[in-house]
Design a protein around this motif. Structure first.
Motif, PDB file in Angstrom:
ATOM      1  N   VAL A 312      30.315 -66.838  15.561  1.00 62.08           N
ATOM      2  CA  VAL A 312      29.983 -65.892  14.507  1.00 62.08           C
ATOM      3  C   VAL A 312      28.932 -66.554  13.639  1.00 62.08           C
ATOM      4  N   LEU A 313      27.750 -65.950  13.570  1.00 65.95           N
ATOM      5  CA  LEU A 313      26.647 -66.500  12.798  1.00 65.95           C
ATOM      6  C   LEU A 313      26.557 -65.813  11.444  1.00 65.95           C
ATOM      7  N   TYR A 314      26.350 -66.600  10.401  1.00 67.75           N
ATOM      8  CA  TYR A 314      26.219 -66.088   9.036  1.00 67.75           C
ATOM      9  C   TYR A 314      24.775 -66.262   8.585  1.00 67.75           C
ATOM     10  N   GLU A 315      24.282 -65.288   7.844  1.00 68.48           N
ATOM     11  CA  GLU A 315      22.963 -65.401   7.236  1.00 68.48           C
ATOM     12  C   GLU A 315      22.960 -64.711   5.883  1.00 68.48           C
ATOM     13  N   ARG A 316      22.002 -65.116   5.053  1.00 68.29           N
ATOM     14  CA  ARG A 316      21.965 -64.601   3.685  1.00 68.29           C
ATOM     15  C   ARG A 316      21.442 -63.176   3.655  1.00 68.29           C
ATOM     16  N   THR A 317      22.026 -62.372   2.784  1.00 70.89           N
ATOM     17  CA  THR A 317      21.505 -61.044   2.486  1.00 70.89           C
ATOM     18  C   THR A 317      20.336 -61.192   1.505  1.00 70.89           C
ATOM     19  N   PRO A 318      19.590 -60.124   1.235  1.00 73.08           N
ATOM     20  CA  PRO A 318      18.532 -60.234   0.226  1.00 73.08           C
ATOM     21  C   PRO A 318      19.035 -60.759  -1.113  1.00 73.08           C
ATOM     22  N   LEU A 319      20.252 -60.360  -1.518  1.00 74.88           N
ATOM     23  CA  LEU A 319      20.809 -60.877  -2.767  1.00 74.88           C
ATOM     24  C   LEU A 319      21.091 -62.370  -2.649  1.00 74.88           C
TER      25      LEU A 319
END
Length: 332
Positions: A312-319
């Motif tokens: 499961v890969l996590y990445e930042r949202t625009p916020l």
């Protein structure tokens, strides 16, 4: 003269990304054998020098000419997007020894003096024993050279695939190839690779193509694999310039006070998509702690997640980007 891969419509439908710990292992061996050609990896080379001294790499060295054919069976293209080393080396051990003799002969022919050497003749005389010995040696090389750093390497490779998968959706296959490497170009259903020696052309014939990022390939792009293997292009992964260096603390103090130091570090470490174990390795934290912080950040709308293979890969949202990267914060 460029090397050409000729596509038809069915080949385009069978193009995919994958990463291979076995390919990284043989590429790490090549880097160890030619340290002067790989400036980016000098910190790694210095660190593993003592452990690597216990490896007898002479049989593999014989099959790795400076230019020319390298045996395909030592690291076949992976069958899925993420295959473990144990699965890959089991696949190598299951290869019919009769299939590897020609592969061995091609590599030995391209290594001056190897074909008629006692070691070369022994390899060709007993392919079954050669296969067993080379598989055992590759397993030792994995354990010594690559496995200790695999979480870090895998995180970089997965981030590369995630990035280029997005770019494929945004700009299409033809433009993506040029972004993978300036050595690659696309014209009239043909992929051209500048700077690769050997054969000049291959028709894919419906097999499609595997695109594999590599930590140890830089600065080269490599292509090949004869039948029965699926053709592949191995290209340098993004971000290797800082791979072996310890990043400076880039967590803003105000963000650390707002979120807490560890949670803010997790958010700021996600310059590229990453999984829990890779972040834990990068930050020196327990995976359970990182998992908890990721869940909180995701619930707060600062991260998004998606599954890639077993990860499961996590990445930042625009916020999340606005908080973690000061230059991306909206101006008043």
């Amino acid at each position: 003269m460029p090397f050409h891969l000729h596509f038809d419509e069915s080949d385009l439908l069978r193009c995919r990304f994958a990463l291979s710990p076995l390919w990284e292992t043989q590429a790490a061996v090549r880097t160890l054998l030619r340290p002067g050609q790989h400036g980016y990896h000098q910190p790694w080379l210095r660190r593993i020098r003592s452990a690597a001294a216990g490896l007898d790499l002479a049989p593999v060295r014989l099959l790795m000419p400076e230019s020319g054919h390298n045996p395909d069976f030592l690291s076949p293209p992976p069958v899925g997007p993420y295959t473990s080393f144990e699965e890959e080396i089991a696949g190598v051990r299951a290869i019919d020894p009769l299939l590897i003799r020609e592969d061995l002969a091609l590599a030995l022919t391209d290594q001056p003096g190897a074909l008629d050497s006692p070691a070369g003749r022994a390899m060709l005389a007993d392919p079954a024993r050669t296969l067993r010995e080379l598989a055992a040696l590759m397993e030792q090389a994995w354990q010594v050279l690559v496995e200790p750093d695999w979480p870090r390497l895998r995180a970089l490779l997965e981030a590369d695939i995630a990035y280029h998968s997005r770019r494929l959706a945004e700009v299409g296959f033809a433009r993506l190839l040029g972004e993978l490497s300036p050595q690659l170009s696309w014209t009239d259903s043909t992929l051209s690779l500048v700077g690769m020696r050997g054969r000049h052309s291959r028709v894919l014939g419906g097999q499609g193509l595997v695109l594999m990022p590599s930590v140890f390939a830089w600065p080269d792009v490599v292509s090949g694999y004869e039948p029965p293997w699926q053709p592949a292009v191995i290209y340098p992964a993004r971000g290797i310039g800082s791979l072996w260096t310890q990043p400076a603390d880039r967590t803003p103090q105000a963000l650390a006070r707002l979120l807490g130091r560890t949670r803010a570090d997790v958010l700021c470490a996600l310059d590229e998509p990453a999984g829990t174990s890779a972040l834990a390795h990068r930050l020196g934290l327990a995976p359970s702690s990182v998992s908890e912080h990721l869940s909180v950040l995701r619930a707060a709308g600062l991260l998004t997640s998606r599954r890639y293979g077993h990860q499961v890969l996590y990445e930042r949202t625009p916020l999340g980007i606005a908080l973690a990267v000061p230059e991306h914060r909206p101006r008043e």
